[in-house]
Design a protein around this motif. Structure first.
Motif, PDB file in Angstrom:
ATOM      1  N   SER A  57       0.849  -1.197   0.000  1.00 27.76           N
ATOM      2  CA  SER A  57       0.000   0.000   0.000  1.00 27.76           C
ATOM      3  C   SER A  57       0.880   1.242   0.000  1.00 27.76           C
ATOM      4  CB  SER A  57      -0.907   0.034   1.242  1.00 27.76           C
ATOM      5  OG  SER A  57      -0.121   0.146   2.405  1.00 27.76           O
ATOM      6  N   CYS A  58       0.251   2.386  -0.211  1.00 22.53           N
ATOM      7  CA  CYS A  58       0.961   3.659  -0.080  1.00 22.53           C
ATOM      8  C   CYS A  58       1.299   3.895   1.393  1.00 22.53           C
ATOM      9  CB  CYS A  58       0.080   4.780  -0.624  1.00 22.53           C
ATOM     10  SG  CYS A  58       0.815   6.413  -0.564  1.00 22.53           S
ATOM     11  N   THR A  59       0.396   3.475   2.253  1.00 21.68           N
ATOM     12  CA  THR A  59       0.639   3.577   3.698  1.00 21.68           C
ATOM     13  C   THR A  59       1.945   2.872   4.057  1.00 21.68           C
ATOM     14  OG1 THR A  59      -1.740   3.607   4.088  1.00 21.68           O
ATOM     15  CG2 THR A  59      -0.347   3.006   5.967  1.00 21.68           C
ATOM     16  N   HIS A  60       2.123   1.664   3.532  1.00 20.28           N
ATOM     17  CA  HIS A  60       3.348   0.911   3.819  1.00 20.28           C
ATOM     18  C   HIS A  60       4.576   1.554   3.175  1.00 20.28           C
ATOM     19  CE1 HIS A  60       1.202  -3.009   5.189  1.00 20.28           C
ATOM     20  NE2 HIS A  60       1.335  -2.118   6.146  1.00 20.28           N
ATOM     21  N   PHE A  82      -4.047  18.945   5.879  1.00 25.92           N
ATOM     22  CA  PHE A  82      -5.076  18.572   4.909  1.00 25.92           C
ATOM     23  C   PHE A  82      -4.575  17.407   4.068  1.00 25.92           C
ATOM     24  CE2 PHE A  82      -7.588  19.247   0.963  1.00 25.92           C
ATOM     25  CZ  PHE A  82      -8.842  19.165   1.532  1.00 25.92           C
ATOM     26  N   THR A  83      -4.673  16.187   4.608  1.00 23.10           N
ATOM     27  CA  THR A  83      -4.240  15.000   3.869  1.00 23.10           C
ATOM     28  C   THR A  83      -4.870  13.776   4.499  1.00 23.10           C
ATOM     29  OG1 THR A  83      -2.338  13.685   3.110  1.00 23.10           O
ATOM     30  CG2 THR A  83      -2.147  14.683   5.276  1.00 23.10           C
ATOM     31  N   PHE A  84      -4.605  12.628   3.880  1.00 24.41           N
ATOM     32  CA  PHE A  84      -5.065  11.369   4.434  1.00 24.41           C
ATOM     33  C   PHE A  84      -4.204  11.010   5.649  1.00 24.41           C
ATOM     34  CE2 PHE A  84      -5.358   6.651   4.402  1.00 24.41           C
ATOM     35  CZ  PHE A  84      -6.712   6.575   4.674  1.00 24.41           C
ATOM     36  N   VAL A  85      -4.813  10.302   6.572  1.00 22.78           N
ATOM     37  CA  VAL A  85      -4.187   9.891   7.832  1.00 22.78           C
ATOM     38  C   VAL A  85      -2.776   9.296   7.661  1.00 22.78           C
ATOM     39  CG1 VAL A  85      -4.453   8.154   9.666  1.00 22.78           C
ATOM     40  CG2 VAL A  85      -6.452   9.444   8.848  1.00 22.78           C
ATOM     41  N   ALA A 157       0.214   9.902  -3.846  1.00 18.05           N
ATOM     42  CA  ALA A 157      -0.929   8.988  -4.012  1.00 18.05           C
ATOM     43  C   ALA A 157      -1.920   9.463  -5.081  1.00 18.05           C
ATOM     44  CB  ALA A 157      -1.653   8.801  -2.678  1.00 18.05           C
ATOM     45  N   HIS A 158      -2.043  10.782  -5.237  1.00 20.99           N
ATOM     46  CA  HIS A 158      -3.003  11.299  -6.231  1.00 20.99           C
ATOM     47  C   HIS A 158      -2.342  11.599  -7.576  1.00 20.99           C
ATOM     48  CE1 HIS A 158      -5.432  13.317  -2.702  1.00 20.99           C
ATOM     49  NE2 HIS A 158      -5.263  12.017  -2.545  1.00 20.99           N
ATOM     50  N   GLY A 159      -1.007  11.612  -7.599  1.00 19.60           N
ATOM     51  CA  GLY A 159      -0.363  12.332  -8.695  1.00 19.60           C
ATOM     52  C   GLY A 159       0.499  11.541  -9.661  1.00 19.60           C
ATOM     53  N   GLN A 178       3.452   5.954  -3.921  1.00 17.82           N
ATOM     54  CA  GLN A 178       2.289   5.873  -4.809  1.00 17.82           C
ATOM     55  C   GLN A 178       1.239   4.980  -4.173  1.00 17.82           C
ATOM     56  OE1 GLN A 178       4.041   8.267  -7.645  1.00 17.82           O
ATOM     57  NE2 GLN A 178       1.907   7.542  -7.489  1.00 17.82           N
ATOM     58  N   SER A 179      -0.007   5.197  -4.543  1.00 17.25           N
ATOM     59  CA  SER A 179      -1.080   4.310  -4.083  1.00 17.25           C
ATOM     60  C   SER A 179      -1.784   3.681  -5.277  1.00 17.25           C
ATOM     61  CB  SER A 179      -2.109   5.085  -3.262  1.00 17.25           C
ATOM     62  OG  SER A 179      -3.181   4.220  -2.916  1.00 17.25           O
ATOM     63  N   PHE A 180      -2.059   2.378  -5.139  1.00 18.11           N
ATOM     64  CA  PHE A 180      -2.869   1.689  -6.151  1.00 18.11           C
ATOM     65  C   PHE A 180      -4.145   1.144  -5.518  1.00 18.11           C
ATOM     66  CE2 PHE A 180       1.633   1.258  -7.603  1.00 18.11           C
ATOM     67  CZ  PHE A 180       1.542   2.215  -8.602  1.00 18.11           C
ATOM     68  N   HIS A 181      -4.620   1.882  -4.512  1.00 23.85           N
ATOM     69  CA  HIS A 181      -5.897   1.559  -3.884  1.00 23.85           C
ATOM     70  C   HIS A 181      -7.022   1.720  -4.907  1.00 23.85           C
ATOM     71  CE1 HIS A 181      -9.465   2.418  -1.329  1.00 23.85           C
ATOM     72  NE2 HIS A 181      -8.925   1.456  -0.605  1.00 23.85           N
ATOM     73  N   GLU A 182      -8.101   1.003  -4.687  1.00 21.56           N
ATOM     74  CA  GLU A 182      -9.254   1.031  -5.593  1.00 21.56           C
ATOM     75  C   GLU A 182      -9.726   2.432  -5.986  1.00 21.56           C
ATOM     76  OE1 GLU A 182     -12.483  -1.997  -5.169  1.00 21.56           O
ATOM     77  OE2 GLU A 182     -13.469  -0.307  -4.164  1.00 21.56           O
ATOM     78  N   THR A 183      -9.523   3.424  -5.106  1.00 17.20           N
ATOM     79  CA  THR A 183     -10.016   4.772  -5.387  1.00 17.20           C
ATOM     80  C   THR A 183      -9.034   5.626  -6.188  1.00 17.20           C
ATOM     81  OG1 THR A 183      -9.086   5.396  -3.261  1.00 17.20           O
ATOM     82  CG2 THR A 183     -11.444   4.908  -3.312  1.00 17.20           C
ATOM     83  N   LYS A 184      -7.863   5.107  -6.531  1.00 22.02           N
ATOM     84  CA  LYS A 184      -6.858   5.918  -7.208  1.00 22.02           C
ATOM     85  C   LYS A 184      -6.900   5.710  -8.736  1.00 22.02           C
ATOM     86  CE  LYS A 184      -5.319   7.682  -3.324  1.00 22.02           C
ATOM     87  NZ  LYS A 184      -5.713   6.903  -2.167  1.00 22.02           N
ATOM     88  N   ASN A 185      -6.122   6.473  -9.478  1.00 22.53           N
ATOM     89  CA  ASN A 185      -6.200   6.416 -10.948  1.00 22.53           C
ATOM     90  C   ASN A 185      -5.869   5.028 -11.507  1.00 22.53           C
ATOM     91  OD1 ASN A 185      -6.380   9.154 -10.405  1.00 22.53           O
ATOM     92  ND2 ASN A 185      -5.213   9.763 -12.212  1.00 22.53           N
ATOM     93  N   GLU A 190      -5.702  -3.079  -3.503  1.00 13.65           N
ATOM     94  CA  GLU A 190      -4.832  -2.502  -2.477  1.00 13.65           C
ATOM     95  C   GLU A 190      -3.405  -2.644  -2.981  1.00 13.65           C
ATOM     96  OE1 GLU A 190      -5.806  -1.211   0.491  1.00 13.65           O
ATOM     97  OE2 GLU A 190      -7.807  -2.063   0.837  1.00 13.65           O
ATOM     98  N   GLY A 191      -2.675  -1.551  -2.990  1.00 14.98           N
ATOM     99  CA  GLY A 191      -1.285  -1.652  -3.438  1.00 14.98           C
ATOM    100  C   GLY A 191      -0.626  -0.295  -3.404  1.00 14.98           C
ATOM    101  N   GLY A 192       0.676  -0.291  -3.570  1.00 15.00           N
ATOM    102  CA  GLY A 192       1.403   0.973  -3.563  1.00 15.00           C
ATOM    103  C   GLY A 192       2.794   0.788  -4.121  1.00 15.00           C
TER     104      GLY A 192
END
Ligand code: PLP
Length: 386
Positions: A57-60, A82-85, A157-159, A178-185, A190-192
């Protein structure tokens, strides 16, 4: 509850099933198999960076960054409120104290003009987030960081594939995530990824990602057995997930083009309405080429935002707000280095609304969303000064 027009709908690029079947047939379902290598190569070539490492994940990937920079209880890390946790949590996990930075009212990115005042002798790193896939003002941020000998990490994560002055975001800091979560481009559920721009951090990044072992040196034949050499964890995704992701990355131009079209169409159909209703649409500075991650609007007040969410909901359209300020959160208060001052974050987080946005959002669906927005009524609400 399911919506006629959901906020997000996971979209397939085409080759996902085929590649996953191939990954199963390969008999290498664990990490760093053939599809992980394909993803690494594609991203390294495309971004022109020394090394990319897929993570779970991006978190990891952010946790890896905190470990790599040796952030600990003596250190302060500057993060936007102003960001994700995860942008903050990854560093708090290592015991670092957080210093919350406010954002610019126009791009909602870390306010570079107020950054230097937050730096102390304890500052170890500045973490920037390219909100909505629009780059931060990297020239100023990098200049401030280098003046004080502080490392920069980009939470990208967004960019992915956004640019700043012609260069890809995620290639400026010593590390980016980077994030490859379901909500990303681009997604695999789940991935990053950790992007290693400073090659001196690479060897330890490999160790940390392999549970603190020198397993990658063993595979290169440099040691005759592998052993525990440092802190680490299990940060490799299965090759089955990499197979899913590779199908998406391969289709990156098609995916980005679809998202560009959705974004531009929202902008064009809402510009006049926004102008006459005191609503602000996103600003893309001329030096930025955005990643079209999302479409947000800043409504005149919290009440306007709330009312619009309900009016859209009544038509079975899901719109959502984004980010409650971290500096006011329970954990944010606990892990902050001291008092925070982020008035812009507090203000925009009450007024921001995100519209349904996904690759396969049809023109017809989009027209329903924009009609619902432009026909909305706020009669009883007074406007706050904005
Ligand atoms: C989504 C997101 C993350 C977390 O990504 P995961 O891959 O779900 O861990 C981190 N930072 C930002 C800015 C995000 O939007």
């Amino acid at each position: 509850m399911s919506y006629r027009i959901p906020f997000n709908r996971p979209c397939l690029a085409g080759n996902e099933y085929r590649y996953i079947a191939e990954a199963i047939a390969n008999g290498h379902a664990s990490g760093d198999g053939p599809f992980t290598r394909k993803c690494h190569e594609l991203l390294e070539r495309e971004l022109g960076v020394p090394r990319v490492l897929l993570t779970t994940s991006c978190t990891h990937a952010l946790e890896m960054a905190a470990l790599l920079l040796d952030c600990g209880p003596e250190d302060e890390v500057i993060v936007p409120s102003f960001t994700f946790v995860s942008t903050a949590n990854a560093f708090a996990l290592r015991g670092a104290r957080l210093v919350f930075a406010d954002v610019r009212p126009d791009t909602l990115n870390l306010d570079e003009s107020r950054l230097e005042a937050l730096i102390t002798l304890r500052t170890k790193a500045i973490v920037v987030v390219h909100y909505a896939g629009v780059s931060c003002e990297m020239d100023s941020i990098l200049a401030i960081a280098s003046r004080h000998g502080v490392r920069v990490v980009e939470d990208n994560a967004h960019g992915l594939f956004a640019r700043y002055r012609g260069e890809y975001t995620g290639t400026f800091g010593c590390l980016s995530t980077q994030s490859f979560h379901e909500t990303k481009n681009f997604t695999c559920g789940e991935g990053g990824a950790l992007v290693v721009n400073d090659a001196e951090l690479l060897e330890r990044a490999l160790v940390i990602r392999e549970k603190g072992t020198n397993r990658s040196r063993f595979f290169r034949g440099e040691v005759d057995r592998y052993t525990w050499v440092d802190l680490g964890s299990s940060y490799l995704p299965s090759d089955l997930l990499a197979a899913f992701l590779y199908a998406q990355l391969e289709a990156r131009e098609t995916i980005q083009e679809k998202r560009r079209r959705v974004w531009n169409r929202y902008y064009e159909s809402l510009a006049d309405w926004a102008e006459s209703n005191d609503v602000k649409l996103p600003l893309i500075p001329p030096e930025c080429e955005q990643a079209n991650h999302m479409f947000y609007m800043l409504l005149p007040s919290f009440e306007h935002r709330d009312s619009l969410i309900s009016q859209l909901k009544a038509q079975s359209i899901l719109s959502v707000f984004h980010y409650t300020p971290l500096h006011l959160s329970e954990a944010g208060l606990k892990f902050a280095a001291g008092p925070s001052n982020c008035p812009v974050t507090e203000e925009v987080s009450e007024r921001l609304l995100r519209l349904p946005f996904y690759n396969d959002l049809s023109e017809n669906e989009q027209d329903q969303v924009t009609a619902a927005v432009t026909n909305s009524r706020f009669r009883s609400l007074s406007r706050q000064a904005s």
